[in-house]
Design an enzyme around this catalytic site. Structure first.
Site, PDB file in Angstrom:
ATOM      1  N   GLU A 241       0.889  -1.178   0.000  1.00 53.04           N
ATOM      2  CA  GLU A 241       0.000   0.000   0.000  1.00 53.04           C
ATOM      3  C   GLU A 241       0.915   1.212   0.000  1.00 53.04           C
ATOM      4  OE1 GLU A 241      -3.363   0.050   0.013  1.00 53.04           O
ATOM      5  OE2 GLU A 241      -3.647  -2.122   0.069  1.00 53.04           O
ATOM      6  N   CYS A 275      -2.177   9.613   2.436  1.00 49.08           N
ATOM      7  CA  CYS A 275      -1.731   8.989   1.179  1.00 49.08           C
ATOM      8  C   CYS A 275      -2.661   9.304   0.016  1.00 49.08           C
ATOM      9  CB  CYS A 275      -1.586   7.489   1.348  1.00 49.08           C
ATOM     10  SG  CYS A 275      -3.106   6.689   1.880  1.00 49.08           S
TER      11      CYS A 275
HETATM   12  P1  NAD Z   1       8.103   4.820   5.030  1.00 55.10           P
HETATM   13  O1  NAD Z   1       8.126   3.980   3.812  1.00 55.10           O
HETATM   14  O2  NAD Z   1       9.258   5.703   5.302  1.00 55.10           O
HETATM   15  O3  NAD Z   1       7.960   3.914   6.349  1.00 55.10           O
HETATM   16  C1  NAD Z   1       6.916   2.954   6.501  1.00 55.10           C
HETATM   17  C2  NAD Z   1       7.383   1.842   7.424  1.00 55.10           C
HETATM   18  O4  NAD Z   1       8.486   1.186   6.805  1.00 55.10           O
HETATM   19  C3  NAD Z   1       7.837   2.281   8.805  1.00 55.10           C
HETATM   20  O5  NAD Z   1       7.357   1.355   9.763  1.00 55.10           O
HETATM   21  C4  NAD Z   1       9.352   2.237   8.708  1.00 55.10           C
HETATM   22  O6  NAD Z   1       9.981   1.899   9.938  1.00 55.10           O
HETATM   23  C5  NAD Z   1       9.582   1.126   7.699  1.00 55.10           C
HETATM   24  N1  NAD Z   1      10.805   1.330   6.914  1.00 55.10           N
HETATM   25  C6  NAD Z   1      11.363   2.519   6.555  1.00 55.10           C
HETATM   26  N2  NAD Z   1      12.477   2.307   5.824  1.00 55.10           N
HETATM   27  C7  NAD Z   1      12.627   0.966   5.708  1.00 55.10           C
HETATM   28  C8  NAD Z   1      13.579   0.117   5.068  1.00 55.10           C
HETATM   29  N3  NAD Z   1      14.609   0.619   4.396  1.00 55.10           N
HETATM   30  N4  NAD Z   1      13.409  -1.228   5.159  1.00 55.10           N
HETATM   31  C9  NAD Z   1      12.351  -1.734   5.829  1.00 55.10           C
HETATM   32  N5  NAD Z   1      11.413  -0.983   6.457  1.00 55.10           N
HETATM   33  C10 NAD Z   1      11.546   0.340   6.400  1.00 55.10           C
HETATM   34  O7  NAD Z   1       6.737   5.634   4.946  1.00 55.10           O
HETATM   35  P2  NAD Z   1       6.170   6.719   5.957  1.00 55.10           P
HETATM   36  O8  NAD Z   1       6.983   7.958   5.846  1.00 55.10           O
HETATM   37  O9  NAD Z   1       5.975   6.121   7.302  1.00 55.10           O
HETATM   38  O10 NAD Z   1       4.710   6.966   5.342  1.00 55.10           O
HETATM   39  C11 NAD Z   1       4.467   7.862   4.313  1.00 55.10           C
HETATM   40  C12 NAD Z   1       4.310   7.148   2.991  1.00 55.10           C
HETATM   41  O11 NAD Z   1       3.385   6.105   3.114  1.00 55.10           O
HETATM   42  C13 NAD Z   1       3.767   8.052   1.911  1.00 55.10           C
HETATM   43  O12 NAD Z   1       4.410   7.770   0.699  1.00 55.10           O
HETATM   44  C14 NAD Z   1       2.299   7.668   1.837  1.00 55.10           C
HETATM   45  O13 NAD Z   1       1.680   7.942   0.606  1.00 55.10           O
HETATM   46  C15 NAD Z   1       2.379   6.212   2.103  1.00 55.10           C
HETATM   47  N6  NAD Z   1       1.109   5.733   2.622  1.00 55.10           N
HETATM   48  C16 NAD Z   1       0.360   4.891   1.858  1.00 55.10           C
HETATM   49  C17 NAD Z   1      -0.874   4.469   2.325  1.00 55.10           C
HETATM   50  C18 NAD Z   1      -1.767   3.558   1.528  1.00 55.10           C
HETATM   51  O14 NAD Z   1      -2.732   3.075   2.087  1.00 55.10           O
HETATM   52  N7  NAD Z   1      -1.485   3.304   0.259  1.00 55.10           N
HETATM   53  C19 NAD Z   1      -1.318   4.897   3.571  1.00 55.10           C
HETATM   54  C20 NAD Z   1      -0.509   5.745   4.315  1.00 55.10           C
HETATM   55  C21 NAD Z   1       0.713   6.152   3.838  1.00 55.10           C
END
Ligand code: NAD
Length: 487
Positions: A241, A275
């Site tokens: 997602e 998002c």
């Molecule tokens: P992110 O990808 O930075 O982090 C999400 C999760 O992944 C966190 O728990 C983080 O600890 C983990 N993570 C970060 N880097 C990682 C790595 N290298 N390896 C493994 N895990 C890792 O995202 P964010 O900043 O928390 O959220 C914002 C993003 O999420 C935006 O792009 C937004 O559009 C998207 N989002 C999508 C939805 C959806 O339903 N499609 C919903 C909410 C947010």
């Protein structure tokens, strides 16, 4: 009329909207030990067979409903501590949808769990065939910070409804909420089969090394790539997602006041850190001025006299600087807003008309209260502009015309579409929610979530007799003639 017309960027000059994937993080031996312990524990719970029963699934769903009801105070104060989420907005957008999702799932679960008969085919008579949904097994849920309760617990609803055992890793960027989840979850659901692991990238990386059956990731497109590569090592299936730039097209025949109110609401909710927030607007040039005036009125009205009561803070300094730099490099004409308050961690709601199409503002997901408004000369140009970017998570269209609706639906691809509103398709229980291409893979909510986290197992049962020799070799011309007639 604002007149900053510019030619569309040629296809060859396209920039990818997603940043390159971050390099994999090294996990400490403590992270690895914790990940292995959590995985081994939930795998043992799954192998015990109890998570498959309908009674276990129902109990977990009831537990999640109670968690958001009884834990409301604790969760709301954690959300306020993390990024000043206003109380009612936090309840409405982060807690209430979880209770509703769990309750609806409980109402329908027995029906979803039934097997479905299919025709076994002439060659398998006498016999019967059916599909039966079974759990995938062990599921790793990795969730983001922007709706840190909902985006951790709604995937959990789907996972336990399908009979899976789960390790959940919430986001480190909202540490109070992650800690509250780590305290509350084991009180309300089976603590052997659902384990919360707190931690940052290193903890997530260590968990991704474990051989989970499925990974349910919500977050950025760049980290989505890291997750998919890690899943490939164990051939785990994935739900991704992700994010992206969700456009809102305003056609000349739209109800402009309503379009402005709904777009402004979508951009202000959670300070644009959503998002499926409308990322940018494509407006037909003759109605630009009316739309801009109405947007400014609505932005003021929705914030009220005291913005501190309605504005969520930008989650941290890093994101505040990111937004500041998007503003600095945007080009175009700022018609309202544009200031950044570092003490309050706020960005003033900002409208920029016709920013530079090659600016980061127009290439990357904004994730903040900045609204680019891009003028177009035709609907065709709006469609081309949408298709210049990666496939978005959502597409919004404001129009009164069925013809316009049909054209846009036909000419664009997106995770979902909402016509004459923004974001509300997320709440329709019967609609799957998910992205496509760079905005995601797979979908959930309601039945779609149950199915996403189940394996649809096909079963054929034949009777032992009769056992006609026709299908077995050696073949002769008589057998071949009969087989050709039968198949
Ligand atoms: P992110 O990808 O930075 O982090 C999400 C999760 O992944 C966190 O728990 C983080 O600890 C983990 N993570 C970060 N880097 C990682 C790595 N290298 N390896 C493994 N895990 C890792 O995202 P964010 O900043 O928390 O959220 C914002 C993003 O999420 C935006 O792009 C937004 O559009 C998207 N989002 C999508 C939805 C959806 O339903 N499609 C919903 C909410 C947010």
């Amino acid at each position: 009329m604002v007149d900053t017309a510019r030619p569309a960027t040629p296809e060859a000059d396209r920039h990818p909207t997603a940043a390159p994937p971050p390099p994999p993080a090294a996990s400490s031996s403590e992270d690895s030990r914790q990940a292995e312990k959590a995985f081994t524990q939930v795998r043992a719970a799954f192998r015990s067979g109890r998570t498959r029963t309908v009674s276990w699934r129902m109990a977990q769903l009831q537990g999640i409903e109670r968690l958001v009801r009884e834990g409301e105070g604790e969760l709301l104060s954690a959300l306020a501590d993390d990024f000043g989420k206003p109380r009612v907005e936090a309840w409405l957008t982060d807690l209430a949808p979880v209770g509703a999702e769990a309750a609806a799932t409980r109402r329908h679960l027995r029906r979803w769990m039934r097997s479905t008969r299919v025709f076994a085919g002439k060659t398998n008579l006498p016999g019967s065939a059916w599909t039966v949904p079974e759990p995938l097994g062990t599921v790793l849920i990795i969730s983001p910070w922007n709706y840190p309760v909902q985006l951790a617990l709604a995937p959990l609803v789907a996972a336990v409804s399908a009979g899976n055992a789960v390790v959940l890793k919430p986001s480190e960027l909202t540490p109070h909420t992650s800690a509250a989840l780590a305290r509350l979850v084991p009180r309300y659901v089976d603590p052997q089969a659902v384990v919360v692991v707190e931690g940052a990238v290193e903890a997530a990386t260590a968990l991704l090394d474990q051989p989970f059956d499925h990974i349910f990731f919500t977050g950025s497109t760049s980290v989505g790539r890291v997750v998919m590569a890690a899943a490939a090592k164990h051939l785990a299936s994935v739900t991704l997602e992700l994010g992206g730039k969700s456009p809102a097209i305003v056609a000349a025949d739209a109800d402009i006041d309503i379009a402005a109110r709904r777009i402004a609401w979508g951009k202000l909710l959670n300070s644009g850190q959503t998002c499926i927030a409308p990322d940018y607007v494509l407006v037909e040039r003759p109605v630009t001025d009316r739309l801009l005036q109405a947007l400014q009125v609505e932005l003021g009205r929705l914030q009220g006299a005291d913005p501190s009561a309605t504005r969520t803070r930008i989650v941290n300094e890093r994101h505040l600087h990111r937004l500041e730099s998007l503003l600095a490099g945007a080009g175009g004409q700022v018609v309202t807003g544009g200031t950044v308050d570092h003490d309050q961690r706020w960005v003033e709601p900002t409208i920029i008309v016709d920013p530079d199409p090659d600016s980061e503002l127009m290439r990357d997901e904004i994730f903040g209260p900045i609204l680019p408004v891009v003028q177009v000369d035709s609907l065709q140009q709006a469609v081309e502009e949408v298709n210049r970017h990666d496939k978005p998570l959502a597409l919004y269209l404001f129009t009164a015309s069925q013809q316009v609706e049909d054209r846009v639906l036909d000419a664009t691809t997106s995770g979902g579409v909402c016509i004459n509103h923004v974001m509300m398709h997320f709440n329709v229980p019967g609609l799957p929610f998910g992205g496509v291409g760079a905005s995601g893979l797979g979908a959930y909510h309601g039945r779609a979530g149950f199915e996403e986290l189940s394996h649809r197992k096909p079963v054929l049962r034949r009777t032992a007799r009769p056992d006609l020799p026709l299908a077995y070799p050696p073949y002769d011309t008589r057998k071949e003639r009969l087989l050709r007639r039968l198949l």
